[in-house]
Design an enzyme around this catalytic site. Structure first.
Site, PDB file in Angstrom:
ATOM      1  N   LYS A  12       0.833  -1.201   0.000  1.00  0.00           N
ATOM      2  CA  LYS A  12       0.000   0.000   0.000  1.00  0.00           C
ATOM      3  C   LYS A  12       0.867   1.251   0.000  1.00  0.00           C
ATOM      4  O   LYS A  12       0.618   2.203  -0.754  1.00  0.00           O
ATOM      5  CB  LYS A  12      -0.902  -0.009   1.241  1.00  0.00           C
ATOM      6  CG  LYS A  12      -1.852   1.186   1.341  1.00  0.00           C
ATOM      7  CD  LYS A  12      -2.996   1.062   0.379  1.00  0.00           C
ATOM      8  CE  LYS A  12      -4.050   2.121   0.637  1.00  0.00           C
ATOM      9  NZ  LYS A  12      -5.168   2.042  -0.318  1.00  0.00           N
ATOM     10  N   LYS A  52     -13.758 -11.460  -4.738  1.00  0.00           N
ATOM     11  CA  LYS A  52     -14.934 -10.598  -4.688  1.00  0.00           C
ATOM     12  C   LYS A  52     -14.570  -9.141  -4.947  1.00  0.00           C
ATOM     13  O   LYS A  52     -15.439  -8.338  -5.294  1.00  0.00           O
ATOM     14  CB  LYS A  52     -15.607 -10.712  -3.317  1.00  0.00           C
ATOM     15  CG  LYS A  52     -16.695 -11.775  -3.211  1.00  0.00           C
ATOM     16  CD  LYS A  52     -17.888 -11.428  -4.084  1.00  0.00           C
ATOM     17  CE  LYS A  52     -19.049 -12.378  -3.913  1.00  0.00           C
ATOM     18  NZ  LYS A  52     -19.750 -12.209  -2.655  1.00  0.00           N
ATOM     19  N   LYS A  87      -5.960 -14.265  -8.494  1.00  0.00           N
ATOM     20  CA  LYS A  87      -6.892 -15.108  -7.759  1.00  0.00           C
ATOM     21  C   LYS A  87      -8.326 -14.689  -8.022  1.00  0.00           C
ATOM     22  O   LYS A  87      -8.621 -13.510  -8.222  1.00  0.00           O
ATOM     23  CB  LYS A  87      -6.610 -15.008  -6.250  1.00  0.00           C
ATOM     24  CG  LYS A  87      -5.403 -15.762  -5.765  1.00  0.00           C
ATOM     25  CD  LYS A  87      -5.160 -15.515  -4.296  1.00  0.00           C
ATOM     26  CE  LYS A  87      -6.318 -15.993  -3.446  1.00  0.00           C
ATOM     27  NZ  LYS A  87      -6.054 -15.829  -1.989  1.00  0.00           N
TER      28      LYS A  87
END
Length: 404
Positions: free
Chosen positions: A150, A273, A270
């Site tokens: 980040k 969601k 991967k």
């Protein structure tokens, strides 16, 4: 049984020594065996969640011979406190927690064999986390891979020297955000979206594990560093207070036979969601026609024939993994059987396998949705048991620290 075909296929695959454990130098014989794992309340889980984690959860509660020790307690948490590190709509969060709980029960999580609960309903998690916050060096947290990633994305926007350490960069960005807040200005792009939770959530994760004195933790490769931090916190606490309050947990994770399910659109990432494209994943409640459509549109190469090559042919390899996981047929045999098939023929076969595998789970979920009280009662019963276990640990911690 709440799940039949797909769980059975996964169980057969896992029975071939599916679990392996991370080494631990300290013995944990003083502590009763306990397994703890958690999942974010993202609503209806996707196929990657099930094949990568939830099927393993079912197996752990059913067949403890496959793990490092026979567990006395198996706890599964819906980690709704962790979800708060990003903005949440309150109504959507409640719905997502309920949907996740319903699907966990439909997949085969049995309240008679394991403790299923909402993290936020067990206050000992947050209380132990605060005690750990006061003891955990910020340098430990600034070295966490996810936080470093980040910061690296924000580093250029912040105009910070690339040689600055992550600990100093963390403090620099925090100072910028503080100056903007108290100066009446809006935070700049470099600090927008940063909050303490994003930095400190690994400490809460450590509390999630240690409040139950978990001795085994099912994890993926991306969670190894988090477990290492948990054990650093446990060792530090034990050493400081001269008491073996916490065990040193072992990680248990799938062997190479456990297949990571990738995105249908970008098969090098991967299935998730967080991907804005719903076509990238198969949701556990997708109807057959939607499943078939998504798989037909899955990204593959134009090479003739079906071969298993995750590096050169990631899209086809992903579909082979999905088929293998849903049917229990080894990858090599799948590739050999469909070697002469075209992409369309193979995609149709994969869709059939997924639809057949999900059918019993979807049927059970449909029944559970008609009985919301069943879900609530299962959660409340699990929360009462989790609170009882957590209270004992917290009492010992408080006595060690002089709070009692």
């Amino acid at each position: 049984m709440r799940c039949d075909d797909l769980t059975d296929h996964c169980r057969k695959r896992q029975s071939r020594k599916h679990y392996s454990s991370l080494p631990s130098s300290e013995p944990t014989t003083k502590f009763s065996s306990c397994i703890l794992s958690g999942i974010q309340p993202t609503g209806v889980p996707h196929l990657g969640n099930y094949l990568g984690a939830l099927a393993n959860w079912v197996q752990l509660q059913k067949d403890p011979a496959n793990v490092v020790a026979t567990p006395r307690n198996v706890l599964y948490s819906i980690v709704d406190l962790h979800a708060l590190t990003v903005p949440q709509d309150s109504a959507a969060l409640r719905r997502n927690v309920r949907d996740m709980a319903g699907f966990l029960l439909a997949c085969g999580i049995d309240p008679a064999k394991s403790i299923l609960f909402r993290q936020s309903r067990v206050p000992q998690h947050a209380e132990l986390a605060w005690l750990f916050f006061c003891r955990t060096p910020i340098g430990w947290l600034s070295r966490m891979h996810q936080w470093k990633s980040k910061l690296q994305m924000l580093q250029q926007k912040a105009g910070v020297n690339s040689k600055t350490t992550t600990a100093n960069l963390t403090l620099s960005l925090a100072a910028q955000a503080e100056a903007a807040e108290f100066g009446g200005d809006q935070p700049d792009d470099a600090t927008h979206g940063l909050n303490v939770g994003l930095l400190a959530y690994p400490v809460l994760q450590a509390a999630d594990i240690l409040i139950y004195r978990a001795t085994e933790v099912p994890i993926g490769e991306d969670q190894i560093q988090h477990l290492e931090l948990t054990n650093m916190i446990a060792r530090s606490f034990n050493s400081t207070y001269g008491k073996e309050v916490f065990p040193i947990a072992k990680g248990i994770y799938g062997s190479t036979e456990s297949k990571r399910i990738m995105s249908l659109r970008v098969p090098t990432s991967k299935m998730s969601k967080s991907d804005p494209s719903d076509a990238s994943r198969i949701n556990m409640d997708d109807p057959p026609d939607v499943i078939r459509s998504k798989i037909r549109k899955a990204t593959v190469d134009s090479t003739r024939g079906i071969t298993y090559d995750p590096i050169e042919r990631p899209g086809v390899a992903n579909l082979i993994n999905i088929y293998s996981s849903c049917t229990g047929e080894p990858v090599e045999e799948v590739a050999q059987r469909f070697a002469g098939s075209g992409n369309k023929e193979f995609k149709d076969a994969v869709a059939d396998a997924v639809i057949d595998g999900l059918k019993p789970i979807q049927s059970e979920y449909g029944r559970i949705r008609k009985d919301p009280q069943f879900v609530e009662q299962a959660l409340e019963a699990g929360e009462a048991r989790a609170c009882s276990l957590g209270s004992k640990t917290l009492n010992d911690v408080q006595r060690a620290m002089g709070l009692r």
